[in-house]
Design a protein around this motif. Sequence first.
Motif, PDB file in Angstrom:
ATOM      1  N   LEU A  91       0.842  -1.186   0.000  1.00 15.08           N
ATOM      2  CA  LEU A  91       0.000   0.000   0.000  1.00 15.08           C
ATOM      3  C   LEU A  91       0.881   1.240   0.000  1.00 15.08           C
ATOM      4  CD1 LEU A  91      -2.632  -1.140   2.639  1.00 15.08           C
ATOM      5  CD2 LEU A  91      -2.834  -1.209   0.156  1.00 15.08           C
ATOM      6  N   LEU A  92       0.612   2.154  -0.916  1.00 13.55           N
ATOM      7  CA  LEU A  92       1.367   3.393  -1.019  1.00 13.55           C
ATOM      8  C   LEU A  92       0.684   4.498  -0.228  1.00 13.55           C
ATOM      9  CD1 LEU A  92       2.407   1.691  -3.457  1.00 13.55           C
ATOM     10  CD2 LEU A  92       2.682   3.843  -4.685  1.00 13.55           C
ATOM     11  N   LEU A  93       1.509   5.388   0.325  1.00 15.68           N
ATOM     12  CA  LEU A  93       1.022   6.567   1.035  1.00 15.68           C
ATOM     13  C   LEU A  93       1.261   7.809   0.178  1.00 15.68           C
ATOM     14  CD1 LEU A  93       2.554   5.823   4.565  1.00 15.68           C
ATOM     15  CD2 LEU A  93       0.282   5.174   3.715  1.00 15.68           C
ATOM     16  N   ASN A  94       0.413   8.818   0.356  1.00 15.42           N
ATOM     17  CA  ASN A  94       0.671  10.077  -0.336  1.00 15.42           C
ATOM     18  C   ASN A  94       1.635  10.929   0.487  1.00 15.42           C
ATOM     19  OD1 ASN A  94      -0.822  11.447   1.660  1.00 15.42           O
ATOM     20  ND2 ASN A  94      -2.680  11.521   0.429  1.00 15.42           N
ATOM     21  N   GLN A  95       1.940  12.108  -0.003  1.00 15.68           N
ATOM     22  CA  GLN A  95       2.969  12.929   0.618  1.00 15.68           C
ATOM     23  C   GLN A  95       2.614  13.374   2.033  1.00 15.68           C
ATOM     24  OE1 GLN A  95       2.646  15.717  -2.595  1.00 15.68           O
ATOM     25  NE2 GLN A  95       1.789  17.332  -1.293  1.00 15.68           N
TER      26      GLN A  95
ATOM     27  N   GLU B 295      -3.058   4.245  -2.646  1.00 17.35           N
ATOM     28  CA  GLU B 295      -3.429   3.128  -3.518  1.00 17.35           C
ATOM     29  C   GLU B 295      -2.467   1.989  -3.238  1.00 17.35           C
ATOM     30  OE1 GLU B 295      -3.050   5.078  -7.238  1.00 17.35           O
ATOM     31  OE2 GLU B 295      -0.896   5.337  -7.075  1.00 17.35           O
ATOM     32  N   SER B 296      -2.550   0.919  -4.014  1.00 23.73           N
ATOM     33  CA  SER B 296      -1.555  -0.138  -3.907  1.00 23.73           C
ATOM     34  C   SER B 296      -0.616  -0.042  -5.104  1.00 23.73           C
ATOM     35  CB  SER B 296      -2.221  -1.515  -3.835  1.00 23.73           C
ATOM     36  OG  SER B 296      -2.509  -2.012  -5.120  1.00 23.73           O
ATOM     37  N   LEU B 297       0.251  -1.021  -5.242  1.00 25.64           N
ATOM     38  CA  LEU B 297       1.249  -0.998  -6.309  1.00 25.64           C
ATOM     39  C   LEU B 297       0.618  -0.875  -7.688  1.00 25.64           C
ATOM     40  CD1 LEU B 297       4.270  -1.275  -6.986  1.00 25.64           C
ATOM     41  CD2 LEU B 297       3.957  -3.748  -6.965  1.00 25.64           C
ATOM     42  N   SER B 298      -0.490  -1.575  -7.911  1.00 28.17           N
ATOM     43  CA  SER B 298      -1.123  -1.534  -9.233  1.00 28.17           C
ATOM     44  C   SER B 298      -2.647  -1.522  -9.149  1.00 28.17           C
ATOM     45  CB  SER B 298      -0.673  -2.734 -10.064  1.00 28.17           C
ATOM     46  OG  SER B 298      -1.016  -3.950  -9.422  1.00 28.17           O
ATOM     47  N   SER B 299      -3.183  -1.094  -8.019  1.00 26.01           N
ATOM     48  CA  SER B 299      -4.631  -1.165  -7.813  1.00 26.01           C
ATOM     49  C   SER B 299      -5.117  -0.009  -6.954  1.00 26.01           C
ATOM     50  CB  SER B 299      -5.019  -2.484  -7.114  1.00 26.01           C
ATOM     51  OG  SER B 299      -4.540  -3.608  -7.808  1.00 26.01           O
ATOM     52  N   ASN B 300      -6.418   0.228  -7.029  1.00 25.37           N
ATOM     53  CA  ASN B 300      -7.073   1.070  -6.045  1.00 25.37           C
ATOM     54  C   ASN B 300      -7.440   0.227  -4.834  1.00 25.37           C
ATOM     55  OD1 ASN B 300      -8.191   2.547  -8.878  1.00 25.37           O
ATOM     56  ND2 ASN B 300      -7.507   3.920  -7.259  1.00 25.37           N
TER      57      ASN B 300
ATOM     58  N   ILE C  25      -4.670   6.822  -8.548  1.00 26.13           N
ATOM     59  CA  ILE C  25      -5.054   6.707  -9.947  1.00 26.13           C
ATOM     60  C   ILE C  25      -6.575   6.681 -10.050  1.00 26.13           C
ATOM     61  CG2 ILE C  25      -5.018   5.169 -11.952  1.00 26.13           C
ATOM     62  CD1 ILE C  25      -2.362   6.504 -11.539  1.00 26.13           C
ATOM     63  N   ASP C  26      -7.097   7.348 -11.059  1.00 26.67           N
ATOM     64  CA  ASP C  26      -8.538   7.337 -11.318  1.00 26.67           C
ATOM     65  C   ASP C  26      -8.875   6.034 -12.042  1.00 26.67           C
ATOM     66  OD1 ASP C  26     -11.171   8.010 -11.624  1.00 26.67           O
ATOM     67  OD2 ASP C  26     -10.829   9.575 -13.125  1.00 26.67           O
ATOM     68  N   GLY C  27      -8.940   4.958 -11.279  1.00 30.86           N
ATOM     69  CA  GLY C  27      -9.013   3.617 -11.847  1.00 30.86           C
ATOM     70  C   GLY C  27     -10.330   3.287 -12.524  1.00 30.86           C
ATOM     71  N   VAL C  28     -10.230   2.547 -13.625  1.00 32.84           N
ATOM     72  CA  VAL C  28     -11.426   2.080 -14.327  1.00 32.84           C
ATOM     73  C   VAL C  28     -12.244   1.157 -13.430  1.00 32.84           C
ATOM     74  CG1 VAL C  28     -12.197   0.558 -16.201  1.00 32.84           C
ATOM     75  CG2 VAL C  28     -10.541   2.387 -16.665  1.00 32.84           C
ATOM     76  N   MET C  29     -11.603   0.169 -12.824  1.00 36.26           N
ATOM     77  CA  MET C  29     -12.339  -0.753 -11.962  1.00 36.26           C
ATOM     78  C   MET C  29     -12.818  -0.055 -10.698  1.00 36.26           C
ATOM     79  SD  MET C  29     -13.628  -3.728 -11.996  1.00 36.26           S
ATOM     80  CE  MET C  29     -12.800  -4.203 -13.516  1.00 36.26           C
ATOM     81  N   ARG C  30     -12.129   0.970 -10.267  1.00 35.55           N
ATOM     82  CA  ARG C  30     -12.591   1.772  -9.128  1.00 35.55           C
ATOM     83  C   ARG C  30     -13.972   2.346  -9.427  1.00 35.55           C
ATOM     84  NH1 ARG C  30     -12.590   7.168  -7.502  1.00 35.55           N
ATOM     85  NH2 ARG C  30     -12.076   7.561  -5.306  1.00 35.55           N
ATOM     86  N   LYS C  31     -14.142   2.929 -10.624  1.00 35.73           N
ATOM     87  CA  LYS C  31     -15.432   3.476 -11.017  1.00 35.73           C
ATOM     88  C   LYS C  31     -16.506   2.390 -11.035  1.00 35.73           C
ATOM     89  CE  LYS C  31     -13.533   6.964 -14.217  1.00 35.73           C
ATOM     90  NZ  LYS C  31     -13.973   8.202 -13.556  1.00 35.73           N
ATOM     91  N   VAL C  32     -16.162   1.247 -11.645  1.00 33.30           N
ATOM     92  CA  VAL C  32     -17.125   0.152 -11.785  1.00 33.30           C
ATOM     93  C   VAL C  32     -17.576  -0.346 -10.413  1.00 33.30           C
ATOM     94  CG1 VAL C  32     -17.431  -2.222 -12.607  1.00 33.30           C
ATOM     95  CG2 VAL C  32     -16.248  -0.536 -14.054  1.00 33.30           C
ATOM     96  N   VAL C  33     -16.618  -0.533  -9.505  1.00 32.06           N
ATOM     97  CA  VAL C  33     -16.933  -1.068  -8.181  1.00 32.06           C
ATOM     98  C   VAL C  33     -17.749  -0.068  -7.366  1.00 32.06           C
ATOM     99  CG1 VAL C  33     -15.888  -1.685  -5.957  1.00 32.06           C
ATOM    100  CG2 VAL C  33     -15.068  -2.753  -8.067  1.00 32.06           C
ATOM    101  N   ILE C  34     -17.419   1.201  -7.448  1.00 29.67           N
ATOM    102  CA  ILE C  34     -18.213   2.206  -6.739  1.00 29.67           C
ATOM    103  C   ILE C  34     -19.665   2.168  -7.217  1.00 29.67           C
ATOM    104  CG2 ILE C  34     -18.612   4.691  -6.491  1.00 29.67           C
ATOM    105  CD1 ILE C  34     -15.578   5.042  -6.308  1.00 29.67           C
ATOM    106  N   ASP C  35     -19.866   2.091  -8.517  1.00 29.99           N
ATOM    107  CA  ASP C  35     -21.226   2.027  -9.064  1.00 29.99           C
ATOM    108  C   ASP C  35     -21.955   0.768  -8.594  1.00 29.99           C
ATOM    109  OD1 ASP C  35     -20.917   4.423 -10.366  1.00 29.99           O
ATOM    110  OD2 ASP C  35     -20.468   3.536 -12.317  1.00 29.99           O
ATOM    111  N   MET C  36     -21.267  -0.382  -8.605  1.00 28.60           N
ATOM    112  CA  MET C  36     -21.887  -1.630  -8.161  1.00 28.60           C
ATOM    113  C   MET C  36     -22.246  -1.562  -6.684  1.00 28.60           C
ATOM    114  SD  MET C  36     -20.086  -4.852 -10.123  1.00 28.60           S
ATOM    115  CE  MET C  36     -18.571  -4.698  -9.198  1.00 28.60           C
ATOM    116  N   ALA C  37     -21.351  -0.990  -5.874  1.00 30.17           N
ATOM    117  CA  ALA C  37     -21.606  -0.894  -4.439  1.00 30.17           C
ATOM    118  C   ALA C  37     -22.806   0.001  -4.160  1.00 30.17           C
ATOM    119  CB  ALA C  37     -20.356  -0.369  -3.727  1.00 30.17           C
TER     120      ALA C  37
END
Length: 282
Positions: free
Chosen positions: A176-180, A186-191, A210-222
């Motif tokens: 998991l990455l931290l911001n400044q 986010e993680s290495l390659s994921s939201n 990252i403004d992730g594609v799957m992030r959008k999809v999952v938010i909508d599904m949730a």
Amino acid sequence: MPIHFIDFNASFIPEQEPILTADNRAFRYGDGLFETMRWMDGDIRFLQHHIERLQEGMRQLKLEKAERFDADFIRSRAAELIGRNGLEHQHVRVRLQVYRDGGGLYSPQQNHACYIMAVSKLDPDDVKHRKIGLIVDVYSEFKKPYSELSKLKTSNSLVYVMAGLHRTKHGLDDVLLLNQEGFLCESLSSNVFIWYDKKLYTPAISEGCIDGVMRKVVIDMALDSGMEVIEAQISPDILREADEIFHTNAIHGVQWVMGYKQKRYFNRVSRMLQERLAMVNC
């Protein structure tokens, strides 16, 4: 061994053939963007989301003719490249790199966009999602700075490279990455999504993820499932209290996190979202 091809500006070239010069701007300055997409069942999943993100990013970087990279263009080039490589009936990773052509130092001489598309076979079992969850930790040596550029998938990826070295060194599935400011990004390659106190949390775009594609999809599904979704500034301390954590990206879909240090998590919300995702017709 059969020759594997890439698509270099609408020409199919063996991947071993040199194509870039020493003054290439993507090589010199990371001056470009990329999209990583999943091809399955004869098409790219959630292609329109990828196109919208790519075109928005190109406009932010002042790259010309973003509209050229539309659904017909990307789909047709990917289909032909997949056919050239004999991968028609496979699950395929499609990586599209778009970069600024021409020379110049920090100040470009022009804003014409070139591209490279590459494809590789994915394990078909991967789409079924692993039953054994990910083991993760927080990477804090280098933090991700955030600005309006942070949400783009740019060619400037040093923070991710360093995090990847840490992941490999410590035998982790992801980090998991931290911001400044030290908040979750986010993680290495994921939201990242966190189920806590019967609410679904994810770092806000303003936190540098990252403004992730799957992030959008999952938010909508949730939201469609009646969950409360909160995009927020999130302290890493929540990892010790959360009921569930999962990661999302366009290649793997929804991935359950099983453990962080000694903490172990449930797999209820992520399993439900995995099942719903498998039924999405896109």
